[in-house]
Design a protein around this motif. Structure first.
Motif, PDB file in Angstrom:
ATOM      1  N   GLY A  66      45.983   8.628 -29.644  1.00 46.89           N
ATOM      2  CA  GLY A  66      47.098   8.950 -28.829  1.00 46.89           C
ATOM      3  C   GLY A  66      46.617   9.512 -27.364  1.00 46.89           C
ATOM      4  N   THR A  67      45.482  10.377 -27.351  1.00 44.17           N
ATOM      5  CA  THR A  67      45.168  10.999 -26.178  1.00 44.17           C
ATOM      6  C   THR A  67      44.565   9.833 -25.256  1.00 44.17           C
ATOM      7  OG1 THR A  67      44.780  13.100 -27.210  1.00 44.17           O
ATOM      8  CG2 THR A  67      43.348  12.510 -25.074  1.00 44.17           C
ATOM      9  N   TRP A  68      43.873   8.849 -26.003  1.00 45.04           N
ATOM     10  CA  TRP A  68      43.374   7.775 -25.243  1.00 45.04           C
ATOM     11  C   TRP A  68      44.377   6.548 -24.461  1.00 45.04           C
ATOM     12  CZ3 TRP A  68      39.084   7.753 -22.375  1.00 45.04           C
ATOM     13  CH2 TRP A  68      38.074   8.569 -22.561  1.00 45.04           C
ATOM     14  N   ALA A  69      45.339   6.664 -25.490  1.00 44.23           N
ATOM     15  CA  ALA A  69      46.355   5.875 -25.132  1.00 44.23           C
ATOM     16  C   ALA A  69      47.311   6.579 -23.919  1.00 44.23           C
ATOM     17  CB  ALA A  69      47.541   5.785 -26.233  1.00 44.23           C
ATOM     18  N   VAL A  70      47.401   7.699 -23.610  1.00 45.93           N
ATOM     19  CA  VAL A  70      47.976   8.337 -22.589  1.00 45.93           C
ATOM     20  C   VAL A  70      47.193   8.548 -21.463  1.00 45.93           C
ATOM     21  CG1 VAL A  70      48.770  10.675 -21.961  1.00 45.93           C
ATOM     22  CG2 VAL A  70      49.593  10.114 -23.990  1.00 45.93           C
ATOM     23  N   ILE A  71      45.946   8.677 -21.618  1.00 46.67           N
ATOM     24  CA  ILE A  71      44.862   8.294 -20.358  1.00 46.67           C
ATOM     25  C   ILE A  71      44.823   7.169 -19.879  1.00 46.67           C
ATOM     26  CG2 ILE A  71      42.639   8.343 -19.809  1.00 46.67           C
ATOM     27  CD1 ILE A  71      42.134  10.539 -21.967  1.00 46.67           C
ATOM     28  N   LEU A  72      45.198   6.084 -20.659  1.00 46.46           N
ATOM     29  CA  LEU A  72      44.957   4.551 -20.360  1.00 46.46           C
ATOM     30  C   LEU A  72      46.413   4.265 -19.633  1.00 46.46           C
ATOM     31  CD1 LEU A  72      43.409   2.579 -23.144  1.00 46.46           C
ATOM     32  CD2 LEU A  72      42.528   3.155 -20.999  1.00 46.46           C
ATOM     33  N   PHE A  73      47.414   4.797 -20.013  1.00 45.51           N
ATOM     34  CA  PHE A  73      48.714   4.860 -19.436  1.00 45.51           C
ATOM     35  C   PHE A  73      48.661   5.202 -17.895  1.00 45.51           C
ATOM     36  CE2 PHE A  73      52.909   6.179 -18.494  1.00 45.51           C
ATOM     37  CZ  PHE A  73      53.696   5.022 -18.249  1.00 45.51           C
ATOM     38  N   VAL A  74      48.358   6.485 -17.907  1.00 45.50           N
ATOM     39  CA  VAL A  74      48.103   7.205 -16.755  1.00 45.50           C
ATOM     40  C   VAL A  74      47.312   6.530 -15.607  1.00 45.50           C
ATOM     41  CG1 VAL A  74      47.645   9.297 -15.634  1.00 45.50           C
ATOM     42  CG2 VAL A  74      48.876   9.561 -17.463  1.00 45.50           C
ATOM     43  N   ALA A  75      46.223   6.207 -16.196  1.00 47.15           N
ATOM     44  CA  ALA A  75      45.258   5.076 -15.245  1.00 47.15           C
ATOM     45  C   ALA A  75      45.942   3.924 -15.090  1.00 47.15           C
ATOM     46  CB  ALA A  75      43.900   4.939 -16.043  1.00 47.15           C
ATOM     47  N   PHE A  76      46.792   3.299 -15.661  1.00 48.20           N
ATOM     48  CA  PHE A  76      47.374   2.061 -15.332  1.00 48.20           C
ATOM     49  C   PHE A  76      48.373   2.353 -13.977  1.00 48.20           C
ATOM     50  CE2 PHE A  76      51.324  -0.283 -15.881  1.00 48.20           C
ATOM     51  CZ  PHE A  76      50.918  -1.648 -15.466  1.00 48.20           C
ATOM     52  N   VAL A  77      49.089   3.507 -14.486  1.00 47.69           N
ATOM     53  CA  VAL A  77      50.019   4.020 -13.458  1.00 47.69           C
ATOM     54  C   VAL A  77      49.536   3.985 -12.177  1.00 47.69           C
ATOM     55  CG1 VAL A  77      51.942   5.263 -12.700  1.00 47.69           C
ATOM     56  CG2 VAL A  77      51.867   4.647 -14.815  1.00 47.69           C
ATOM     57  N   PHE A  78      48.572   4.727 -12.029  1.00 46.61           N
ATOM     58  CA  PHE A  78      47.610   4.874 -10.605  1.00 46.61           C
ATOM     59  C   PHE A  78      47.168   3.881 -10.078  1.00 46.61           C
ATOM     60  CE2 PHE A  78      48.223   9.536 -11.841  1.00 46.61           C
ATOM     61  CZ  PHE A  78      48.861   9.968 -10.728  1.00 46.61           C
ATOM     62  N   GLY A  79      46.543   3.045 -11.007  1.00 46.62           N
ATOM     63  CA  GLY A  79      45.766   1.752 -10.784  1.00 46.62           C
ATOM     64  C   GLY A  79      46.829   0.730 -10.087  1.00 46.62           C
ATOM     65  N   ASN A  80      48.094   0.654 -10.943  1.00 49.93           N
ATOM     66  CA  ASN A  80      48.913  -0.159 -10.322  1.00 49.93           C
ATOM     67  C   ASN A  80      49.670   0.165  -8.986  1.00 49.93           C
ATOM     68  OD1 ASN A  80      50.999  -2.339 -10.589  1.00 49.93           O
ATOM     69  ND2 ASN A  80      52.494  -0.870 -11.734  1.00 49.93           N
ATOM     70  N   LEU A  81      49.703   1.672  -8.833  1.00 49.11           N
ATOM     71  CA  LEU A  81      50.084   2.100  -7.365  1.00 49.11           C
ATOM     72  C   LEU A  81      49.288   1.619  -6.408  1.00 49.11           C
ATOM     73  CD1 LEU A  81      52.350   3.666  -5.925  1.00 49.11           C
ATOM     74  CD2 LEU A  81      51.107   5.631  -6.552  1.00 49.11           C
ATOM     75  N   ALA A  82      47.651   2.037  -6.761  1.00 51.77           N
ATOM     76  CA  ALA A  82      46.789   1.711  -5.790  1.00 51.77           C
ATOM     77  C   ALA A  82      46.704   0.078  -5.357  1.00 51.77           C
ATOM     78  CB  ALA A  82      45.415   1.975  -6.182  1.00 51.77           C
ATOM     79  N   LEU A  83      47.077  -0.766  -6.281  1.00 49.56           N
ATOM     80  CA  LEU A  83      47.139  -2.272  -6.134  1.00 49.56           C
ATOM     81  C   LEU A  83      48.513  -2.429  -5.213  1.00 49.56           C
ATOM     82  CD1 LEU A  83      46.205  -5.212  -6.480  1.00 49.56           C
ATOM     83  CD2 LEU A  83      47.427  -5.184  -8.575  1.00 49.56           C
ATOM     84  N   ALA A  84      49.416  -1.746  -5.455  1.00 54.16           N
ATOM     85  CA  ALA A  84      50.907  -1.933  -4.691  1.00 54.16           C
ATOM     86  C   ALA A  84      50.492  -1.645  -3.254  1.00 54.16           C
ATOM     87  CB  ALA A  84      51.822  -1.231  -5.236  1.00 54.16           C
ATOM     88  N   PHE A  85      49.771  -0.346  -3.095  1.00 53.29           N
ATOM     89  CA  PHE A  85      49.612   0.196  -1.662  1.00 53.29           C
ATOM     90  C   PHE A  85      48.694  -0.929  -0.998  1.00 53.29           C
ATOM     91  CE2 PHE A  85      50.815   4.751  -2.968  1.00 53.29           C
ATOM     92  CZ  PHE A  85      51.642   4.582  -1.912  1.00 53.29           C
ATOM     93  N   HIS A  86      47.520  -1.236  -1.645  1.00 53.89           N
ATOM     94  CA  HIS A  86      46.669  -2.417  -1.258  1.00 53.89           C
ATOM     95  C   HIS A  86      47.444  -3.766  -0.584  1.00 53.89           C
ATOM     96  CE1 HIS A  86      43.149  -4.764  -0.486  1.00 53.89           C
ATOM     97  NE2 HIS A  86      43.845  -5.846  -1.338  1.00 53.89           N
ATOM     98  N   ILE A  87      48.325  -4.028  -1.501  1.00 56.17           N
ATOM     99  CA  ILE A  87      49.302  -5.313  -1.108  1.00 56.17           C
ATOM    100  C   ILE A  87      50.219  -5.259  -0.162  1.00 56.17           C
ATOM    101  CG2 ILE A  87      51.379  -6.872  -1.840  1.00 56.17           C
ATOM    102  CD1 ILE A  87      49.551  -6.655  -4.905  1.00 56.17           C
ATOM    103  N   MET A  88      50.623  -4.010  -0.014  1.00 51.24           N
ATOM    104  CA  MET A  88      51.666  -3.463   1.393  1.00 51.24           C
ATOM    105  C   MET A  88      50.825  -3.381   2.399  1.00 51.24           C
ATOM    106  SD  MET A  88      54.676  -3.756   0.472  1.00 51.24           S
ATOM    107  CE  MET A  88      55.506  -3.039   1.968  1.00 51.24           C
TER     108      MET A  88
END
Length: 136
Positions: free
Chosen positions: A107-129
């Motif tokens: 569960g801890t690793w699932a939370v870490i992956l989810f948080v990394a997904f959110v931040f990675g997704n935001l970084a990609l969105a900023f890159h696209i913008m």
């Protein structure tokens, strides 16, 4: 639907435990609720950027627009009623505390992956913008 609710409360549990571990003047339940709200808001911001990129390039991201304020208000209200309004989170914390070590580690690793997904997704969105606006 119950699995989503359980995952939501597990995310709260992990942030709650982190809030207890770290020195803070705020209560751990408030810290966990705030952390989840921040993650949701970052996810909404990245979705808004994707909307601008793929559907409406003439749209601009303005924090004062109703199109932005309504979802942000919704996040705050949902988190308040899910965690702070009633104290049902206490039963989930007790329940997750009883989980075996290996299940809690997964569960801890699932939370870490989810948080990394959110931040990675935001970084990609900023890159696209950045490409759209020419800032890159």
């Amino acid at each position: 639907m119950m699995k989503i609710k359980k995952a939501y409360y597990y995310l709260f549990y992990k942030f709650y435990k982190f809030g207890e571990w770290s020195p803070s003047v705020l209560p751990s339940d408030f810290t966990a609720t705030f952390a989840i709200a921040c993650l949701e808001i970052l996810l909404l911001i990245s979705l808004k950027f994707y909307y601008i990129e793929f559907f409406d390039r003439n749209d601009t991201f303005v924090f004062s627009s109703l199109q932005t304020l309504i979802p942000l208000s919704g996040v705050v209200i949902v988190n308040y009623y899910a965690f702070l309004n009633n104290k049902s989170w206490k039963t989930y914390v007790q329940k997750f505390d009883k989980w075996p070590e290996h299940k809690n580690l997964i569960g801890t690793w699932a939370v870490i992956l989810f948080v990394a997904f959110v931040f990675g997704n935001l970084a990609l969105a900023f890159h696209i913008m950045g490409k759209i606006t020419g800032i890159e």
